[in-house]
Design a protein around this motif. Structure first.
Motif, PDB file in Angstrom:
ATOM      1  N   PHE A   1       0.714  -1.161   0.019  1.00 58.57           N
ATOM      2  CA  PHE A   1      -0.027   0.024  -0.068  1.00 58.57           C
ATOM      3  C   PHE A   1       0.899   1.290   0.163  1.00 58.57           C
ATOM      4  O   PHE A   1       1.818   1.532   0.866  1.00 58.57           O
ATOM      5  CB  PHE A   1      -0.925   0.052   1.367  1.00 58.57           C
ATOM      6  CG  PHE A   1      -1.902  -0.969   1.218  1.00 58.57           C
ATOM      7  CD1 PHE A   1      -3.263  -0.745   0.506  1.00 58.57           C
ATOM      8  CD2 PHE A   1      -1.603  -2.411   1.752  1.00 58.57           C
ATOM      9  CE1 PHE A   1      -4.201  -1.790   0.592  1.00 58.57           C
ATOM     10  CE2 PHE A   1      -2.680  -3.298   1.779  1.00 58.57           C
ATOM     11  CZ  PHE A   1      -3.866  -2.973   1.135  1.00 58.57           C
ATOM     12  N   ALA A   2       0.539   2.212  -1.010  1.00 60.99           N
ATOM     13  CA  ALA A   2       1.112   3.562  -1.052  1.00 60.99           C
ATOM     14  C   ALA A   2       0.117   4.299  -0.076  1.00 60.99           C
ATOM     15  O   ALA A   2      -1.006   3.925   0.046  1.00 60.99           O
ATOM     16  CB  ALA A   2       1.249   3.992  -2.151  1.00 60.99           C
ATOM     17  N   GLU A   3       0.862   5.442   0.439  1.00 61.45           N
ATOM     18  CA  GLU A   3      -0.104   6.311   1.459  1.00 61.45           C
ATOM     19  C   GLU A   3      -0.156   7.558   0.740  1.00 61.45           C
ATOM     20  O   GLU A   3       0.726   8.131   0.773  1.00 61.45           O
ATOM     21  CB  GLU A   3       0.442   6.182   2.860  1.00 61.45           C
ATOM     22  CG  GLU A   3      -0.179   6.761   3.858  1.00 61.45           C
ATOM     23  CD  GLU A   3       0.344   6.857   5.035  1.00 61.45           C
ATOM     24  OE1 GLU A   3       0.013   5.545   5.861  1.00 61.45           O
ATOM     25  OE2 GLU A   3       1.168   7.587   5.537  1.00 61.45           O
TER      26      GLU A   3
ATOM     27  N   GLY B   1      -2.151   9.750   4.506  1.00 60.14           N
ATOM     28  CA  GLY B   1      -2.693   9.139   5.675  1.00 60.14           C
ATOM     29  C   GLY B   1      -3.684   7.863   5.369  1.00 60.14           C
ATOM     30  O   GLY B   1      -4.178   7.310   5.895  1.00 60.14           O
ATOM     31  N   SER B   2      -3.981   7.793   3.878  1.00 63.65           N
ATOM     32  CA  SER B   2      -4.798   6.782   3.398  1.00 63.65           C
ATOM     33  C   SER B   2      -4.658   6.074   2.210  1.00 63.65           C
ATOM     34  O   SER B   2      -3.322   6.249   1.664  1.00 63.65           O
ATOM     35  CB  SER B   2      -6.413   7.526   3.228  1.00 63.65           C
ATOM     36  OG  SER B   2      -7.292   6.817   2.896  1.00 63.65           O
ATOM     37  N   TYR B   3      -5.834   5.389   1.802  1.00 66.03           N
ATOM     38  CA  TYR B   3      -5.413   4.778   0.342  1.00 66.03           C
ATOM     39  C   TYR B   3      -4.994   5.830  -0.791  1.00 66.03           C
ATOM     40  O   TYR B   3      -5.747   7.026  -0.753  1.00 66.03           O
ATOM     41  CB  TYR B   3      -6.691   3.820   0.132  1.00 66.03           C
ATOM     42  CG  TYR B   3      -7.071   2.781   0.815  1.00 66.03           C
ATOM     43  CD1 TYR B   3      -6.153   1.553   1.155  1.00 66.03           C
ATOM     44  CD2 TYR B   3      -8.360   2.971   1.860  1.00 66.03           C
ATOM     45  CE1 TYR B   3      -6.594   0.857   1.989  1.00 66.03           C
ATOM     46  CE2 TYR B   3      -8.544   1.998   2.713  1.00 66.03           C
ATOM     47  CZ  TYR B   3      -7.582   0.654   2.686  1.00 66.03           C
ATOM     48  OH  TYR B   3      -7.917  -0.328   3.626  1.00 66.03           O
ATOM     49  N   THR B   4      -4.571   5.456  -1.853  1.00 65.02           N
ATOM     50  CA  THR B   4      -4.385   6.014  -3.040  1.00 65.02           C
ATOM     51  C   THR B   4      -5.743   6.149  -3.587  1.00 65.02           C
ATOM     52  O   THR B   4      -6.642   5.151  -3.511  1.00 65.02           O
ATOM     53  CB  THR B   4      -3.460   5.576  -4.106  1.00 65.02           C
ATOM     54  OG1 THR B   4      -3.709   4.309  -4.456  1.00 65.02           O
ATOM     55  CG2 THR B   4      -2.085   5.517  -3.364  1.00 65.02           C
ATOM     56  N   ALA B   5      -6.244   7.117  -4.472  1.00 65.60           N
ATOM     57  CA  ALA B   5      -7.429   7.372  -5.132  1.00 65.60           C
ATOM     58  C   ALA B   5      -7.705   6.080  -6.169  1.00 65.60           C
ATOM     59  O   ALA B   5      -8.673   5.750  -6.134  1.00 65.60           O
ATOM     60  CB  ALA B   5      -7.687   8.775  -5.746  1.00 65.60           C
TER      61      ALA B   5
ATOM     62  N   VAL C   1      -1.826   3.772   6.680  1.00 69.50           N
ATOM     63  CA  VAL C   1      -2.821   3.420   5.728  1.00 69.50           C
ATOM     64  C   VAL C   1      -2.422   1.540   5.795  1.00 69.50           C
ATOM     65  O   VAL C   1      -3.637   1.134   5.791  1.00 69.50           O
ATOM     66  CB  VAL C   1      -2.301   3.473   4.216  1.00 69.50           C
ATOM     67  CG1 VAL C   1      -1.092   3.069   3.683  1.00 69.50           C
ATOM     68  CG2 VAL C   1      -3.705   3.196   3.112  1.00 69.50           C
ATOM     69  N   LEU C   2      -1.551   0.938   6.145  1.00 66.70           N
ATOM     70  CA  LEU C   2      -1.454  -0.373   6.436  1.00 66.70           C
ATOM     71  C   LEU C   2      -2.161  -0.631   7.619  1.00 66.70           C
ATOM     72  O   LEU C   2      -2.927  -1.736   7.436  1.00 66.70           O
ATOM     73  CB  LEU C   2       0.314  -0.676   6.994  1.00 66.70           C
ATOM     74  CG  LEU C   2       0.354  -2.045   7.065  1.00 66.70           C
ATOM     75  CD1 LEU C   2      -0.056  -2.972   5.634  1.00 66.70           C
ATOM     76  CD2 LEU C   2       1.798  -2.487   7.452  1.00 66.70           C
ATOM     77  N   ALA C   3      -2.313   0.004   8.448  1.00 59.83           N
ATOM     78  CA  ALA C   3      -3.254  -0.262   9.774  1.00 59.83           C
ATOM     79  C   ALA C   3      -4.643  -0.094   9.292  1.00 59.83           C
ATOM     80  O   ALA C   3      -5.426  -1.121   9.829  1.00 59.83           O
ATOM     81  CB  ALA C   3      -2.994   0.799  10.773  1.00 59.83           C
TER      82      ALA C   3
END
Length: 173
Positions: free
Chosen positions: A76-78, A81-85, A122-124
């Motif tokens: 996962f790229a962040e 603080g969240s997922y990529t679009a 993002v991993l969490a």
């Protein structure tokens, strides 16, 4: 064993794609398919678009790729603080086909970034929501400071503690 590996990133030079590929190739006797989520680009998900378009063929194809795999490796790229679009959109469309989109497959979740945080936020989030989407998470590993811990020329992690974590994750498959 069929391993599907991909980065939850649309970057052509994704460090997360390099990490996912590295981890997948550590699985002995595996047939690795490195997927590019750019091949599954769709309109932004909304209920209105879903009513208009139904279930896009690309979402169905991605769902089938997940189903055909014996193991899934995601890095996962962040973004903020969240997922990529790009990943979130693909995930949203695919989860409308079946909320259990990971289909109870063993999953190794990874994340990395150039900085010391290693995309841990993002991993969490991904690990926390995984049970709702039928992902059998075997490990979740954050790799901080990617360029300090990965040899780009040889395509390998250089930090022994991190390579040991990947090996331990693989041993759980």
């Amino acid at each position: 064993m069929k391993v599907l590996a991909f980065a939850a990133s649309s970057s052509k030079n994704s460090i997360n794609k390099q990490l996912a590929n590295y981890a997948a190739k550590q699985i002995k006797d595996a047939q690795v398919e490195l997927l590019d989520i750019n091949d599954y680009e769709m309109p932004l998900f909304s209920e209105d678009r879903e009513k208009e378009l139904g279930q896009p063929a690309l979402a169905k194809a991605f769902y089938e790729k997940l189903g055909d795999a014996d193991v899934i490796v995601i890095s996962f790229a962040e973004h903020n603080g969240s997922y990529t679009a790009a990943y979130k959109n693909l995930f949203d469309w695919t989860s409308r086909i079946d909320m259990k989109l990971f289909q109870n497959k063993p999953v190794i979740m990874l994340a990395t970034s150039p900085g010391p945080g290693g995309a841990a936020t993002v991993l969490a989030a991904a690990q926390g929501s995984a049970p709702y989407f039928a992902a059998d998470v075997k490990a979740a590993i954050s790799v901080p400071s990617f360029y300090d811990n990965f040899d780009l020329e040889n395509g390998q992690l250089t930090d022994k503690a991190l390579t040991d974590k990947i090996a331990d994750a693989i041993s759980q498959l």
